[in-house]
Design a protein around this motif. Structure first.
Motif, PDB file in Angstrom:
ATOM      1  N   ALA A 180      14.625  52.721  69.318  1.00 38.19           N
ATOM      2  CA  ALA A 180      15.409  53.951  69.168  1.00 38.19           C
ATOM      3  C   ALA A 180      16.906  53.737  69.414  1.00 38.19           C
ATOM      4  O   ALA A 180      17.731  54.207  68.616  1.00 38.19           O
ATOM      5  CB  ALA A 180      14.850  55.035  70.084  1.00 38.19           C
ATOM      6  N   PRO A 181      17.324  53.030  70.484  1.00 37.39           N
ATOM      7  CA  PRO A 181      18.758  52.835  70.679  1.00 37.39           C
ATOM      8  C   PRO A 181      19.432  52.061  69.549  1.00 37.39           C
ATOM      9  O   PRO A 181      20.562  52.365  69.172  1.00 37.39           O
ATOM     10  CB  PRO A 181      18.838  52.053  72.002  1.00 37.39           C
ATOM     11  N   ALA A 182      18.739  51.078  69.003  1.00 38.42           N
ATOM     12  CA  ALA A 182      19.324  50.272  67.933  1.00 38.42           C
ATOM     13  C   ALA A 182      19.536  51.108  66.676  1.00 38.42           C
ATOM     14  O   ALA A 182      20.592  51.026  66.034  1.00 38.42           O
ATOM     15  CB  ALA A 182      18.426  49.073  67.636  1.00 38.42           C
ATOM     16  N   VAL A 183      18.548  51.910  66.314  1.00 44.75           N
ATOM     17  CA  VAL A 183      18.667  52.740  65.109  1.00 44.75           C
ATOM     18  C   VAL A 183      19.752  53.803  65.300  1.00 44.75           C
ATOM     19  O   VAL A 183      20.581  54.024  64.414  1.00 44.75           O
ATOM     20  CB  VAL A 183      17.318  53.381  64.744  1.00 44.75           C
ATOM     21  N   ALA A 184      19.765  54.448  66.459  1.00 41.14           N
ATOM     22  CA  ALA A 184      20.765  55.486  66.708  1.00 41.14           C
ATOM     23  C   ALA A 184      22.181  54.914  66.666  1.00 41.14           C
ATOM     24  O   ALA A 184      23.071  55.478  66.024  1.00 41.14           O
ATOM     25  CB  ALA A 184      20.501  56.162  68.053  1.00 41.14           C
ATOM     26  N   ALA A 185      22.396  53.787  67.329  1.00 42.46           N
ATOM     27  CA  ALA A 185      23.735  53.191  67.354  1.00 42.46           C
ATOM     28  C   ALA A 185      24.176  52.802  65.944  1.00 42.46           C
ATOM     29  O   ALA A 185      25.316  53.072  65.548  1.00 42.46           O
ATOM     30  CB  ALA A 185      23.745  51.972  68.276  1.00 42.46           C
ATOM     31  N   ALA A 186      23.290  52.178  65.178  1.00 44.10           N
ATOM     32  CA  ALA A 186      23.636  51.780  63.812  1.00 44.10           C
ATOM     33  C   ALA A 186      23.892  52.994  62.932  1.00 44.10           C
ATOM     34  O   ALA A 186      24.795  52.990  62.088  1.00 44.10           O
ATOM     35  CB  ALA A 186      22.534  50.909  63.228  1.00 44.10           C
ATOM     36  N   PHE A 187      23.107  54.049  63.115  1.00 45.50           N
ATOM     37  CA  PHE A 187      23.289  55.286  62.341  1.00 45.50           C
ATOM     38  C   PHE A 187      24.690  55.847  62.555  1.00 45.50           C
ATOM     39  O   PHE A 187      25.409  56.127  61.591  1.00 45.50           O
ATOM     40  CB  PHE A 187      22.223  56.300  62.749  1.00 45.50           C
ATOM     41  N   TYR A 188      25.086  56.011  63.810  1.00 43.44           N
ATOM     42  CA  TYR A 188      26.406  56.597  64.078  1.00 43.44           C
ATOM     43  C   TYR A 188      27.537  55.651  63.695  1.00 43.44           C
ATOM     44  O   TYR A 188      28.601  56.105  63.247  1.00 43.44           O
ATOM     45  CB  TYR A 188      26.508  57.033  65.543  1.00 43.44           C
ATOM     46  N   ARG A 189      27.335  54.349  63.847  1.00 41.03           N
ATOM     47  CA  ARG A 189      28.352  53.395  63.373  1.00 41.03           C
ATOM     48  C   ARG A 189      28.567  53.558  61.869  1.00 41.03           C
ATOM     49  O   ARG A 189      29.699  53.539  61.395  1.00 41.03           O
ATOM     50  CB  ARG A 189      27.917  51.961  63.661  1.00 41.03           C
ATOM     51  N   ASN A 190      27.476  53.708  61.123  1.00 44.64           N
ATOM     52  CA  ASN A 190      27.595  53.882  59.672  1.00 44.64           C
ATOM     53  C   ASN A 190      28.249  55.214  59.310  1.00 44.64           C
ATOM     54  O   ASN A 190      29.009  55.291  58.352  1.00 44.64           O
ATOM     55  CB  ASN A 190      26.220  53.766  59.014  1.00 44.64           C
ATOM     56  N   LEU A 191      27.962  56.261  60.072  1.00 44.60           N
ATOM     57  CA  LEU A 191      28.614  57.557  59.814  1.00 44.60           C
ATOM     58  C   LEU A 191      30.109  57.478  60.064  1.00 44.60           C
ATOM     59  O   LEU A 191      30.895  58.147  59.394  1.00 44.60           O
ATOM     60  CB  LEU A 191      28.031  58.646  60.719  1.00 44.60           C
ATOM     61  N   GLU A 192      30.506  56.692  61.061  1.00 43.52           N
ATOM     62  CA  GLU A 192      31.894  56.633  61.490  1.00 43.52           C
ATOM     63  C   GLU A 192      32.688  55.512  60.814  1.00 43.52           C
ATOM     64  O   GLU A 192      33.868  55.337  61.089  1.00 43.52           O
ATOM     65  CB  GLU A 192      31.953  56.444  63.010  1.00 43.52           C
ATOM     66  N   ALA A 193      32.053  54.749  59.941  1.00 44.80           N
ATOM     67  CA  ALA A 193      32.748  53.632  59.286  1.00 44.80           C
ATOM     68  C   ALA A 193      33.893  54.156  58.420  1.00 44.80           C
ATOM     69  O   ALA A 193      33.825  55.270  57.890  1.00 44.80           O
ATOM     70  CB  ALA A 193      31.763  52.845  58.427  1.00 44.80           C
ATOM     71  N   PRO A 194      34.961  53.371  58.264  1.00 41.07           N
ATOM     72  CA  PRO A 194      36.070  53.799  57.402  1.00 41.07           C
ATOM     73  C   PRO A 194      35.564  54.128  56.002  1.00 41.07           C
ATOM     74  O   PRO A 194      34.793  53.380  55.410  1.00 41.07           O
ATOM     75  CB  PRO A 194      37.002  52.571  57.382  1.00 41.07           C
ATOM     76  N   GLY A 195      35.984  55.272  55.497  1.00 44.70           N
ATOM     77  CA  GLY A 195      35.572  55.694  54.161  1.00 44.70           C
ATOM     78  C   GLY A 195      34.199  56.344  54.113  1.00 44.70           C
ATOM     79  O   GLY A 195      33.741  56.749  53.046  1.00 44.70           O
ATOM     80  N   ALA A 196      33.521  56.446  55.251  1.00 43.48           N
ATOM     81  CA  ALA A 196      32.186  57.058  55.273  1.00 43.48           C
ATOM     82  C   ALA A 196      32.303  58.553  54.996  1.00 43.48           C
ATOM     83  O   ALA A 196      33.341  59.177  55.244  1.00 43.48           O
ATOM     84  CB  ALA A 196      31.504  56.813  56.612  1.00 43.48           C
ATOM     85  N   ALA A 197      31.214  59.127  54.504  1.00 45.96           N
ATOM     86  CA  ALA A 197      31.213  60.534  54.114  1.00 45.96           C
ATOM     87  C   ALA A 197      30.854  61.469  55.262  1.00 45.96           C
ATOM     88  O   ALA A 197      30.478  62.607  55.038  1.00 45.96           O
ATOM     89  CB  ALA A 197      30.243  60.742  52.959  1.00 45.96           C
ATOM     90  N   ARG A 198      30.966  60.982  56.505  1.00 45.68           N
ATOM     91  CA  ARG A 198      30.621  61.798  57.673  1.00 45.68           C
ATOM     92  C   ARG A 198      29.190  62.301  57.548  1.00 45.68           C
ATOM     93  O   ARG A 198      28.332  61.610  57.052  1.00 45.68           O
ATOM     94  CB  ARG A 198      31.629  62.934  57.845  1.00 45.68           C
ATOM     95  N   SER A 199      28.892  63.525  57.983  1.00 44.02           N
ATOM     96  CA  SER A 199      27.499  63.973  57.980  1.00 44.02           C
ATOM     97  C   SER A 199      26.917  64.050  56.577  1.00 44.02           C
ATOM     98  O   SER A 199      25.703  63.927  56.398  1.00 44.02           O
ATOM     99  CB  SER A 199      27.369  65.324  58.676  1.00 44.02           C
ATOM    100  N   ALA A 200      27.748  64.218  55.563  1.00 41.90           N
ATOM    101  CA  ALA A 200      27.253  64.225  54.187  1.00 41.90           C
ATOM    102  C   ALA A 200      26.637  62.879  53.823  1.00 41.90           C
ATOM    103  O   ALA A 200      25.828  62.796  52.899  1.00 41.90           O
ATOM    104  CB  ALA A 200      28.377  64.572  53.214  1.00 41.90           C
ATOM    105  N   GLY A 201      26.999  61.849  54.564  1.00 38.94           N
ATOM    106  CA  GLY A 201      26.434  60.524  54.328  1.00 38.94           C
ATOM    107  C   GLY A 201      25.306  60.181  55.278  1.00 38.94           C
ATOM    108  O   GLY A 201      24.984  59.005  55.461  1.00 38.94           O
ATOM    109  N   ALA A 202      24.658  61.183  55.868  1.00 39.78           N
ATOM    110  CA  ALA A 202      23.614  60.932  56.867  1.00 39.78           C
ATOM    111  C   ALA A 202      22.444  60.141  56.293  1.00 39.78           C
ATOM    112  O   ALA A 202      21.918  59.241  56.947  1.00 39.78           O
ATOM    113  CB  ALA A 202      23.125  62.246  57.472  1.00 39.78           C
ATOM    114  N   ALA A 203      22.023  60.467  55.083  1.00 39.13           N
ATOM    115  CA  ALA A 203      20.882  59.747  54.493  1.00 39.13           C
ATOM    116  C   ALA A 203      21.219  58.274  54.276  1.00 39.13           C
ATOM    117  O   ALA A 203      20.411  57.387  54.567  1.00 39.13           O
ATOM    118  CB  ALA A 203      20.466  60.397  53.173  1.00 39.13           C
ATOM    119  N   VAL A 204      22.415  58.008  53.789  1.00 35.91           N
ATOM    120  CA  VAL A 204      22.844  56.626  53.564  1.00 35.91           C
ATOM    121  C   VAL A 204      22.997  55.901  54.902  1.00 35.91           C
ATOM    122  O   VAL A 204      22.598  54.739  55.045  1.00 35.91           O
ATOM    123  CB  VAL A 204      24.156  56.583  52.753  1.00 35.91           C
TER     124      VAL A 204
END
Length: 199
Positions: free
Chosen positions: A147-171
């Motif tokens: 669970a910690p690994a998935v959560a951390a990676a999820f939020y890192r991907n949401l916060e990446a430069p150019g990310a679509a924020r919550s609209a990019g949650a599925a990605v």
């Protein structure tokens, strides 16, 4: 930038086993989102009343706790907080106009009952009914170390430069699960239970 309120019960009590991975999960959220955007309600403070009171003020919510599943009465399924469970009906009754993203880092949060398999009565659906546009949940039990690994990676991907924020949650979830899968490709029980509901 939306704030995130994690509800965490690493030592949930009430007969539930401790969740030693929760502190690591919270550190991962802090690293990804920054401490200034993170408020935490944990341990004795993570009560049903406190969640009801504070949930409307936070567009993003992250629950790191046990999930409760009742296959014969799915409306009683939900999340195990310090002093009681917040079940499907409790969440469905809320009207959260500013809700955007909920991450349910708890077991069985997207699994409904066995008697009405065509009806989606589960914790994730209840949060969608309450107003969350995006809900990340689980189809079965999740290992405390995963669970910690998935959560951390999820939020890192949401916060990446150019990310679509919550609209990019599925990605963001797809990429987080892919990282886990790449590390252990022969064990889908670890990385396959995570699901996203939303537009």
């Amino acid at each position: 930038m939306p704030g995130c309120w994690p509800w965490a019960c690493p030592t949930p009590g009430r007969g539930h086993t401790p969740l030693p991975g929760v502190p690591e999960e919270l550190r991962g959220l802090r690293d990804a989102l920054g401490p200034e955007r993170l408020s935490t309600l944990a341990d004795d403070a993570a009560t049903v009343a406190a969640v009801r009171e504070r949930l409307p003020g936070h567009p993003w919510a992250h629950f790191a706790c046990h999930g409760r599943l009742d296959m014969s009465a799915p409306v009683t399924s939900g999340l195990c907080l310090r002093d009681g469970d917040m079940n499907v009906l409790d969440f469905a009754e809320l009207r959260l106009t500013g809700a955007d993203l909920a991450f349910l880092s708890a077991c069985h949060t997207r699994l409904g009952g066995g008697q009405l398999p065509d009806e989606a009565i589960h914790t994730a659906a209840a949060l969608r009914m309450a107003g969350f546009r995006h809900v990340v949940s689980t189809l079965w039990s999740v290992q405390d170390r995963v669970a910690p690994a998935v959560a951390a990676a999820f939020y890192r991907n949401l916060e990446a430069p150019g990310a679509a924020r919550s609209a990019g949650a599925a990605v963001a979830l797809h990429r987080a699960v892919a990282e886990l899968r790449d590390a252990d490709p022969t064990n889908p029980m670890l990385w396959a239970p995570f699901a996203h509901d939303g537009p």
